[in-house]
Every structure is written in C-alpha cells, then in structure tokens.
Design a protein around this motif. Structure first.
Motif, short mmCIF file in Angstrom:
data_model
loop_
_atom_site.label_atom_id
_atom_site.label_comp_id
_atom_site.label_asym_id
_atom_site.label_seq_id
_atom_site.Cartn_x
_atom_site.Cartn_y
_atom_site.Cartn_z
N ILE A 139 -4.82 -0.56 -7.82
CA ILE A 139 -5.24 -1.92 -7.50
C ILE A 139 -5.98 -2.54 -8.69
CG2 ILE A 139 -6.75 -3.32 -6.03
CD1 ILE A 139 -6.05 -1.50 -3.70
N VAL A 140 -6.79 -1.74 -9.37
CA VAL A 140 -7.46 -2.23 -10.58
C VAL A 140 -6.43 -2.68 -11.61
CG1 VAL A 140 -8.81 -1.52 -12.61
CG2 VAL A 140 -9.60 -0.92 -10.31
N ASP A 141 -5.38 -1.88 -11.80
CA ASP A 141 -4.34 -2.23 -12.75
C ASP A 141 -3.67 -3.55 -12.36
OD1 ASP A 141 -2.82 -1.27 -15.12
OD2 ASP A 141 -1.13 -1.36 -13.74
N LEU A 167 0.83 -1.20 0.00
CA LEU A 167 0.00 0.00 0.00
C LEU A 167 0.86 1.25 0.00
CD1 LEU A 167 -2.87 1.13 0.09
CD2 LEU A 167 -2.77 1.02 2.59
N GLN A 168 1.97 1.20 0.74
CA GLN A 168 2.89 2.35 0.76
C GLN A 168 3.50 2.57 -0.62
OE1 GLN A 168 5.78 2.05 3.91
NE2 GLN A 168 6.77 4.00 3.40
N VAL A 169 3.82 1.49 -1.32
CA VAL A 169 4.38 1.60 -2.66
C VAL A 169 3.39 2.24 -3.61
CG1 VAL A 169 5.12 0.29 -4.69
CG2 VAL A 169 6.06 -0.27 -2.45
N LEU A 191 5.68 -7.96 -6.81
CA LEU A 191 4.75 -8.50 -5.83
C LEU A 191 3.57 -7.54 -5.68
CD1 LEU A 191 6.91 -9.96 -2.93
CD2 LEU A 191 5.13 -11.14 -4.18
N THR A 192 2.46 -7.90 -6.27
CA THR A 192 1.24 -7.10 -6.14
C THR A 192 0.26 -7.86 -5.26
OG1 THR A 192 0.38 -8.02 -8.21
CG2 THR A 192 1.58 -5.93 -8.34
N LEU A 193 -0.88 -7.24 -4.98
CA LEU A 193 -1.79 -7.77 -3.96
C LEU A 193 -2.24 -9.21 -4.22
CD1 LEU A 193 -3.13 -7.02 -1.32
CD2 LEU A 193 -5.06 -6.09 -2.61
N PRO A 194 -2.59 -9.61 -5.45
CA PRO A 194 -3.01 -11.01 -5.64
C PRO A 194 -1.93 -12.01 -5.22
CG PRO A 194 -3.56 -9.69 -7.58
CD PRO A 194 -2.69 -8.83 -6.71
N VAL A 195 -0.67 -11.70 -5.51
CA VAL A 195 0.43 -12.61 -5.17
C VAL A 195 0.76 -12.53 -3.68
CG1 VAL A 195 2.86 -13.16 -5.57
CG2 VAL A 195 1.38 -12.57 -7.49
N GLN A 233 -12.35 -6.78 -4.76
CA GLN A 233 -13.13 -6.18 -3.68
C GLN A 233 -12.40 -5.00 -3.04
OE1 GLN A 233 -16.24 -6.75 -2.87
NE2 GLN A 233 -16.51 -8.45 -4.31
N GLU A 234 -11.08 -5.10 -2.93
CA GLU A 234 -10.29 -3.99 -2.39
C GLU A 234 -10.39 -2.75 -3.28
OE1 GLU A 234 -8.05 -3.30 0.47
OE2 GLU A 234 -9.65 -4.67 1.06
N ALA A 235 -10.32 -2.97 -4.59
CA ALA A 235 -10.46 -1.84 -5.52
C ALA A 235 -11.82 -1.17 -5.36
CB ALA A 235 -10.26 -2.33 -6.96
N LEU A 236 -12.86 -1.98 -5.25
CA LEU A 236 -14.21 -1.43 -5.09
C LEU A 236 -14.34 -0.69 -3.76
CD1 LEU A 236 -16.29 -4.48 -6.40
CD2 LEU A 236 -15.93 -2.30 -7.57
N ARG A 237 -13.72 -1.23 -2.73
CA ARG A 237 -13.79 -0.58 -1.41
C ARG A 237 -13.13 0.80 -1.43
NH1 ARG A 237 -10.86 0.03 3.22
NH2 ARG A 237 -9.04 -1.12 2.44
#
Length: 333
Positions: A218-220, A173-175, A245-249, A296-300
């Motif tokens: 996050i959408v990207d 998230l900081q990145v 390393l993005t959120l899904p991984v 869901q995180e992107a939508l939030r």
C-alpha cells in the motif's frame, strides 16, 4: 521513525545481527543456483540475486527462528528458499509487465530474452522446493507451497482486475496479498515452525507477515501518486500509465461523477491517455482525499503487524521487527 534521522535502518540492523546466517544463506544461494549443463541459469540468477536487494524476506525467516533460540541450519535453507521464490516471481513478473528496469538495472528479459527469464524462474522454483524438502517438515512444505500458489493466483487475478473499473477494494486486497504479502507471511511463519513454536505463536507470526506485506504494498501504491517523501525507483504515475487500479484510484472511481467516470474509463479501461491526464487523475484523487485515505490504510496495517509482533516474548530481534514495520511506513508519516 524518519528515514533521514535513523542512524542504522532496521533492515540494516537486522542484516548486521544476522550476518553469519546471511552469509550462509548467500553461500547456499550461490551453490544451488549453479547448473552443470546450462550456464545461462547462474548468469540470469546472479543478475537479480546480486543486484543489491535488501533480503528482507529471508531475514524475516532467519529472525523469526533465531528469536526463539533456534540453533540448527534449516532456517538458512528456508531463507534461501524464500529468496529463490522471490527471485523467480521477479523474473516472471518482468516478462508479464514487459519491464525494462529493476533496481536501477536492465531486467533479465531485456538483457537475455523472455524465454530465458521464464525458464530460469521455473528452475529457481524447483530449487526452492528441493530446499524445502531438506527440512523434513511437511508443515513447512505446506506453508511455502500454498504461498507459491497464492502468488501465482494473485498475479493472474491482477491481469483480469488491473484495468477493470469494477475492481473492488476486496479484490485489490486479494491481489496485493498474492503479489506481496503471501511471501512475507510465509517467510515469517516458517521461521516459527522450524523453531518448534506452538500454533498460537505461529498464527501471530502469520498475522505479522501478512500485515507487513500489505502495508509494504500500500505504501508503494501511495508513493506512485506522488505521496510525501517519495524517493522512487520508478517515476511518479507509473501505475496510472500501466493502467493499474490501486487503492487511490479505486476509491476515487467509487465516488466519481458521470464525467469523472468517463475519464477513468478512457484512461484506465481503454488506455487512451493524453498529455495532462496524469495531472487530472491526481487532481481527482486529491478531490476525494483518497491519497490520504491510502496513507492511513498503510499506517493501520503497520499497526496490525506491530501488535502481532509485540505479543512475542521480549527479544532484541522482536524489537527490530517491530521497528521494521515502522520503517516500512516511515515514508508516509
């Protein structure tokens, strides 16, 4: 809101509504990217600036100022500042990432060289600060200077965190706050400041810009692993191939068995990727449902942005900005 059914997309409607301001901003950009002694500067800058970008970031500044009835010209200078900062970071990023294509065109570092890209990026940062100073607002200068530092900090953090399986969601998230959200946030915030709004209003604009930028990134990251509605400027799996390393991984690694973790170590940390590894990575992401969690995180985050903007006084531009937050996540609905 569906991308297919939208008659005029929110950023297009914003561009139409802000057409006079955008014309003035484009004139400023062309004038300030000129160089009497180094013609390569406008050549390199024009290659990116005129490549057909949506100008979302400068439109945030223009809209957030006009929404409160601002009638001066400083918002145009700040919008040009935001675009210069954005363009400078793109020039630098393409060198760092060794990119060969952006927006469907060869990158500046490929057409010219790395040195030209870095130095022209530096020149644009300098021009950006000149424009900031012309607004005679120390608060604006503080906001945009901090954003510039945060962007650079985020890029350096990404270098150290990108292929490290110990990277947490907090670091991720900081990145993304550095690489994407910081400029969305500053662009929105300075629009309110230049329009003379109170601290509570400016704070709401700050929340809007931050949440919009986080959602955007996050959408990207979601779409990179083949999320629904993908119509990509890049190939599915680019982040995997680049060992990012993005959120899904990150979430899949957190739940991995020993065998699965060994796979992530081989492909992400050590960079040894074989045929079929991308498909295996996507299977693990599917196994733990982390692509859906990312959606869901992107939508939030989009809802956070919409809620902050909804607290603003009624105005057509306010509604367009709320629609923009919906549009950002339309591809993942």
């Amino acid at each position: 809101m569906s991308l297919d059914t939208a008659v005029q997309k929110p950023h297009e409607l914003l561009a139409t509504t802000l057409a006079a301001d955008l014309e003035a901003v484009n004139h400023l950009i062309r004038a300030r990217m000129a160089s009497e002694h180094a013609p390569r500067i406008p050549e390199v800058t024009a290659h990116l600036v005129e490549a057909g970008g949506k100008r979302v970031r400068p439109m945030l500044t223009l809209a957030c100022a006009r929404m409160f009835g601002y009638e001066g010209e400083h918002h145009q200078k700040l919008a040009a500042t935001v675009e210069f900062i954005h363009t400078a970071t793109l020039l630098h990023d393409d060198v760092v990432d060794e990119s060969g294509q952006r927006r469907g065109r060869p990158t500046a570092n490929l057409l010219w060289d790395n040195k030209s890209s870095i130095l022209v990026g530096d020149y644009l940062f300098a021009r950006a600060f000149q424009l900031m100073v012309e607004t005679d607002s120390l608060r604006v200068l503080d906001i945009l200077a901090n954003a510039s530092a945060t962007i650079a900090e985020g890029e350096v953090l990404q270098l150290t965190a990108a292929s490290n399986l110990a990277t947490t969601e907090a670091i991720y998230l900081q990145v993304i706050r550095g690489k994407t959200a910081a400029l969305f946030q500053a662009a929105s915030e300075v629009g309110g400041v230049i329009a003379g709004q109170d601290d509570a209003t400016v704070a709401a604009l700050r929340i809007f810009g931050d949440a919009l930028g986080v959602s955007f990134q996050i959408v990207d990251d979601y779409l990179d692993y083949g999320g629904a509605g993908t119509t990509l400027d890049k190939n599915v799996g680019d982040d995997f191939r680049e060992r990012k390393l993005t959120l899904p991984v990150i979430r899949a690694v957190a739940q991995a068995t020993d065998e699965e973790r060994a796979f992530w170590v081989k492909t992400i940390e050590k960079g040894r990727q074989d045929e079929g590894d991308l498909e295996h990575a996507m299977a693990l992401i599917e196994k733990y449902g982390t692509l859906e969690q990312t959606r869901q995180e992107a939508l939030r985050w989009a809802e956070v942005a919409k809620s902050a903007m909804a607290s603003m006084p009624e105005h057509p531009l306010r509604d367009m900005l709320i629609d923009l937050a919906d549009y950002v996540v339309a591809r993942v609905r």
